[in-house]
Design an enzyme around this catalytic site. Structure first.
Site, PDB file in Angstrom:
ATOM      1  N   LYS A   1     -27.149   6.335  25.696  1.00  0.00           N
ATOM      2  CA  LYS A   1     -28.224   7.057  25.026  1.00  0.00           C
ATOM      3  C   LYS A   1     -27.745   7.777  23.771  1.00  0.00           C
ATOM      4  CE  LYS A   1     -31.178   7.456  29.068  1.00  0.00           C
ATOM      5  NZ  LYS A   1     -30.297   6.937  30.143  1.00  0.00           N
TER       6      LYS A   1
HETATM    7  C1  PLP Z   1     -30.875   6.096  30.958  1.00  0.00           C
HETATM    8  C2  PLP Z   1     -29.917   5.340  31.745  1.00  0.00           C
HETATM    9  C3  PLP Z   1     -30.242   4.096  32.291  1.00  0.00           C
HETATM   10  C4  PLP Z   1     -31.624   3.516  32.178  1.00  0.00           C
HETATM   11  O1  PLP Z   1     -31.960   3.159  30.874  1.00  0.00           O
HETATM   12  P1  PLP Z   1     -33.466   2.838  30.473  1.00  0.00           P
HETATM   13  O2  PLP Z   1     -33.427   2.517  29.032  1.00  0.00           O
HETATM   14  O3  PLP Z   1     -34.278   4.045  30.784  1.00  0.00           O
HETATM   15  O4  PLP Z   1     -33.884   1.682  31.322  1.00  0.00           O
HETATM   16  C5  PLP Z   1     -29.270   3.386  32.956  1.00  0.00           C
HETATM   17  N1  PLP Z   1     -28.036   3.904  33.122  1.00  0.00           N
HETATM   18  C6  PLP Z   1     -27.684   5.098  32.623  1.00  0.00           C
HETATM   19  C7  PLP Z   1     -26.317   5.610  32.869  1.00  0.00           C
HETATM   20  C8  PLP Z   1     -28.607   5.852  31.915  1.00  0.00           C
HETATM   21  O5  PLP Z   1     -28.256   7.027  31.442  1.00  0.00           O
END
Ligand code: PLP
Length: 440
Positions: free
Chosen positions: A107
């Site tokens: 993210k």
């Molecule tokens: C946010 C997150 C996900 C999921 O991602 P999305 O884009 O919401 O499907 C998976 N793994 C981790 C470690 C995350 O932080």
């Protein structure tokens, strides 16, 4: 760049509005009117581009005529500041490490790019911008780090009390300055509901300039398409490439679909979930049944009503077609699998014992999904997105592997910092009052 709402293709806005609004009034999600197909000269020569050059080429094609190349360069230089390396476990199973940023999760890419883009557009504004973000763990940390000390922008993070790991909580609650945290006595879905309600509250919005930083914001998705190209570039064998995406709100997978639309030759997408298996069951049955989320050890994927599903549906539908058509298209391109905590723990162990690689619980679900997919597709060449660094889930990892996990310095030093958060319940009115009291 123009965008429409998934609820009304005639509701068209400019990029700036979509970025600041996050969500259209009609409660749909913004989608680019045009996702450009990138030139063959680019796609067939990825090896001659650096990661930031790849990011630049994609952004340039999307933002042509809206943001100058000079400003795009600066946005990329300030956001794509860490690598996305492939580690190959075997000749057909690869890990794409997306955790080399400040909050150790994928993210960071979206959050940093969004912060840069908002800050670019915010130069034209006089009123302070308040970013509301609901997090199930990782979003908040990435957004906090991405926006930290950005002038003219304040960030409020809502997180479910007791449902994020202690170090994740520290990432949300210790920065200070323009970053503040609300600890919600509820689930992630409750946090998301509060944020959604604030966005639809015209009275509130007439008093505070608010925006979102969840994966619903289109500026989060754009940079997440970069690393699909970057991964593809690093593969020696570029045939039969399947991307395996551990998913919660399905922003990452949607960004992969964008990359595919831009011309990246992806053979298959594989949606990997924990017991919150709304999308895999849709892919199997054609029926979409959101449910309250259940808690698992892969907690960043504990989502009972994935917000980006509307975008996925939009990508696979065409005007005037029925839902069966959309379903058929989607299940051809995306296979879905889900696994429980016991299987996840076994997979963490298996990857460590077989390949001497420490994979986190989210990546482990991706590993399981690829293994399952490979049973009927022996030629598959898989890239599993490792969405976070294993040390973010320290207690679980150490108990599964029965060994100490190394914590990168940037995370370790947080344990000495003091948590500052406001505790709230799930009712909307007190939340609204707090926003008005604090930010008006
Ligand atoms: C946010 C997150 C996900 C999921 O991602 P999305 O884009 O919401 O499907 C998976 N793994 C981790 C470690 C995350 O932080």
């Amino acid at each position: 760049m123009k965008l429409y709402s998934t609820n009304n293709i005639n509701n068209i806005v400019e990029l700036k509005e979509a970025v600041f609004k996050g969500l259209p009034e009609d409660n749909g999600l913004y989608m680019p009117v045009n996702i450009p197909v990138l030139p063959d000269a680019f796609i067939n020569n990825l090896n001659s581009f650096s990661f930031s050059e790849i990011a630049f080429e994609i952004t340039k094609n999307l933002f042509k005529g809206y943001i100058s190349e000079e400003d795009i360069t600066s946005i990329i230089e300030n956001s794509i500041t860490f690598p996305a390396p492939i580690v190959s476990l075997s000749k057909d199973t690869h890990i794409l490490e997306l955790f080399h940023g400040p909050s150790l999760a994928f993210k960071d890419f979206g959050a940093r790019f969004m912060a840069q883009l908002m800050s670019h557009f915010n130069k034209e504004e006089t009123k302070e911008l308040v970013i509301l973000v609901a997090t199930s763990g990782d979003t908040g940390g990435a957004v906090a780090a991405g926006f930290y000390k950005t002038p003219g922008i304040k960030v409020i993070i809502l997180y479910p009390s007791g449902k994020v790991s202690p170090l994740q909580e520290k990432q949300l609650t210790t920065l200070g300055h323009n970053i503040s945290a609300l600890e919600v006595d509820g689930t992630f879905d409750d946090c998301q509901a509060l944020v959604k309600k604030a966005f639809l509250d015209q009275e509130l919005r007439s008093q505070i300039r608010i925006s979102s930083a969840n994966s619903i914001n289109i500026s989060r998705l754009i940079p997440q398409s970069f690393y699909y190209f970057e991964a593809f570039k690093q593969l020696e064998n570029k045939e039969n490439v399947s991307f395996v995406i551990p998913s919660g709100n399905f922003g990452n997978l949607t960004a992969g679909l964008f990359a595919h639309k831009m011309g990246l030759p992806v053979h298959q997408f594989i949606a990997a979930t924990n017991l919150n298996n709304i999308v895999p069951s849709y892919l199997n049955s054609g029926e979409y049944n959101p449910k309250p989320s259940v808690r698992t050890i892969s907690n960043a994927m504990d989502v009972g009503n994935p917000s980006n599903f509307a975008r996925m549906k939009d990508i696979f539908s065409q005007a005037l077609t029925d839902d069966g058509f959309t379903w058929n298209n989607m299940k051809t391109m995306i296979k879905g699998f889900s696994f429980d905590d016991a299987q996840t723990k076994e997979a963490v162990k298996e990857v460590y014992e077989t390949y001497n690689y420490t994979i986190d619980p989210h990546g482990a679900i991706g590993y399981l999904a690829f293994k399952e997919y490979k049973k009927s597709n022996p030629n598959a060449n898989g890239v599993i997105l490792e969405t976070a660094h294993p040390s973010k889930f320290l207690a679980d990892m150490e108990s599964i592997l029965n060994k100490k996990i190394d914590i990168p310095e940037r995370l370790a030093k947080l344990s000495n910092e003091t948590k500052i958060a406001n505790f709230i319940n799930t009712e909307y009115d007190p939340f609204k009052k707090l926003l008005l009291d604090k930010y008006c």
